[in-house]
Design an enzyme around this catalytic site. Sequence first.
Site, PDB file in Angstrom:
ATOM      1  N   HIS A   1      -3.171   6.958   7.061  1.00  0.00           N
ATOM      2  CA  HIS A   1      -2.180   7.865   6.402  1.00  0.00           C
ATOM      3  C   HIS A   1      -3.078   9.274   5.860  1.00  0.00           C
ATOM      4  O   HIS A   1      -2.306  10.310   6.087  1.00  0.00           O
ATOM      5  CB  HIS A   1      -1.130   7.366   5.201  1.00  0.00           C
ATOM      6  CG  HIS A   1      -0.287   6.568   5.618  1.00  0.00           C
ATOM      7  ND1 HIS A   1       0.822   7.219   6.286  1.00  0.00           N
ATOM      8  CD2 HIS A   1       0.289   5.303   5.666  1.00  0.00           C
ATOM      9  CE1 HIS A   1       1.847   6.336   6.564  1.00  0.00           C
ATOM     10  NE2 HIS A   1       1.612   5.111   5.962  1.00  0.00           N
TER      11      HIS A   1
ATOM     12  N   CYS B   1       5.852  -0.312   7.616  1.00  0.00           N
ATOM     13  CA  CYS B   1       5.203   0.964   6.836  1.00  0.00           C
ATOM     14  C   CYS B   1       6.502   1.506   6.019  1.00  0.00           C
ATOM     15  O   CYS B   1       7.593   1.581   6.785  1.00  0.00           O
ATOM     16  CB  CYS B   1       4.873   2.314   7.653  1.00  0.00           C
ATOM     17  SG  CYS B   1       4.411   3.666   6.818  1.00  0.00           S
ATOM     18  N   LEU B   2       6.505   1.855   4.968  1.00  0.00           N
ATOM     19  CA  LEU B   2       7.439   2.094   4.072  1.00  0.00           C
ATOM     20  C   LEU B   2       8.087   3.437   4.433  1.00  0.00           C
ATOM     21  O   LEU B   2       9.249   3.840   4.243  1.00  0.00           O
ATOM     22  CB  LEU B   2       6.908   2.277   2.530  1.00  0.00           C
ATOM     23  CG  LEU B   2       6.324   1.111   1.780  1.00  0.00           C
ATOM     24  CD1 LEU B   2       5.968   1.475   0.474  1.00  0.00           C
ATOM     25  CD2 LEU B   2       7.646   0.315   1.579  1.00  0.00           C
TER      26      LEU B   2
ATOM     27  N   GLY C   1       0.892  -1.252   0.042  1.00  0.00           N
ATOM     28  CA  GLY C   1      -0.065  -0.116  -0.128  1.00  0.00           C
ATOM     29  C   GLY C   1       1.023   1.224  -0.151  1.00  0.00           C
ATOM     30  O   GLY C   1       2.028   1.097   0.629  1.00  0.00           O
TER      31      GLY C   1
ATOM     32  N   GLN D   1       2.816   9.971   1.559  1.00  0.00           N
ATOM     33  CA  GLN D   1       4.000   9.201   1.487  1.00  0.00           C
ATOM     34  C   GLN D   1       5.086   9.552   0.481  1.00  0.00           C
ATOM     35  O   GLN D   1       6.092   9.118   0.500  1.00  0.00           O
ATOM     36  CB  GLN D   1       4.014   7.693   1.755  1.00  0.00           C
ATOM     37  CG  GLN D   1       3.254   7.170   2.977  1.00  0.00           C
ATOM     38  CD  GLN D   1       3.152   5.650   2.920  1.00  0.00           C
ATOM     39  OE1 GLN D   1       2.285   5.108   2.516  1.00  0.00           O
ATOM     40  NE2 GLN D   1       4.153   5.065   3.708  1.00  0.00           N
TER      41      GLN D   1
ATOM     42  N   HIS E   1      -4.679   1.045   7.127  1.00  0.00           N
ATOM     43  CA  HIS E   1      -3.371   1.439   7.429  1.00  0.00           C
ATOM     44  C   HIS E   1      -3.367   2.785   6.367  1.00  0.00           C
ATOM     45  O   HIS E   1      -2.883   3.951   6.698  1.00  0.00           O
ATOM     46  CB  HIS E   1      -2.193   0.309   7.197  1.00  0.00           C
ATOM     47  CG  HIS E   1      -0.906   0.955   7.185  1.00  0.00           C
ATOM     48  ND1 HIS E   1      -0.276   0.710   8.213  1.00  0.00           N
ATOM     49  CD2 HIS E   1      -0.062   1.782   6.573  1.00  0.00           C
ATOM     50  CE1 HIS E   1       1.091   1.239   8.165  1.00  0.00           C
ATOM     51  NE2 HIS E   1       1.010   1.964   6.996  1.00  0.00           N
ATOM     52  N   GLU E   2      -3.743   2.529   5.297  1.00  0.00           N
ATOM     53  CA  GLU E   2      -3.521   3.599   4.241  1.00  0.00           C
ATOM     54  C   GLU E   2      -4.612   4.794   4.345  1.00  0.00           C
ATOM     55  O   GLU E   2      -4.153   5.903   4.239  1.00  0.00           O
ATOM     56  CB  GLU E   2      -3.690   3.171   2.706  1.00  0.00           C
ATOM     57  CG  GLU E   2      -2.703   1.982   2.309  1.00  0.00           C
ATOM     58  CD  GLU E   2      -1.066   2.645   2.684  1.00  0.00           C
ATOM     59  OE1 GLU E   2      -0.997   3.759   2.533  1.00  0.00           O
ATOM     60  OE2 GLU E   2      -0.573   1.396   2.809  1.00  0.00           O
TER      61      GLU E   2
END
Length: 161
Positions: free
Chosen positions: A136, A90-91, A46, A51, A132-133
């Site tokens: 963000h 998480c990225l 994702g 991000q 999760h996304e």
Amino acid sequence: MAILPIVMHPDPILEKECEKVTEFDKKLKKLLNNMYDTMIEADGVGLAAPQIGVDLQVAIVDIGDETGTIELINPVIIENDGTDTDLEGCLSFPGLYGEVTRSSSIKVRTFNRKGKLVEFQAKGFLARAIQHEIDHLHGVLFTTKIEKYITEEDLEGYEVK
């Protein structure tokens, strides 16, 4: 297509409420395509617009199953059910992992890239990735929800107890 640099914590855009998308145009389509390429290149499931430094409520999720790529534009969770605790990363936080409890089943209302309102159900890992996304897009980081941190060494034989 372009691979974009991923914004790392503590960049302030990661903790900001993002703006709603108002124009469903070529720029949005290009953003979604570039986000997909960036997510795949980063080996993620994702990616949210903040991000990559973009202040818009846009995210994509692809957990590598038959569902394929889900594009989320101004998404809202309208129903949720059950809870499930599992591992997340998480990225924007490379090497950081932890146990997070989320709804195990959700119903999402979102726009697609053409501006059409769609609703769908998601369960399990897909529901987790979508939540999760969506977090963000509202400046909520998974680190605020971690109940137990897991080291990279502990990942190998990891199972939620």
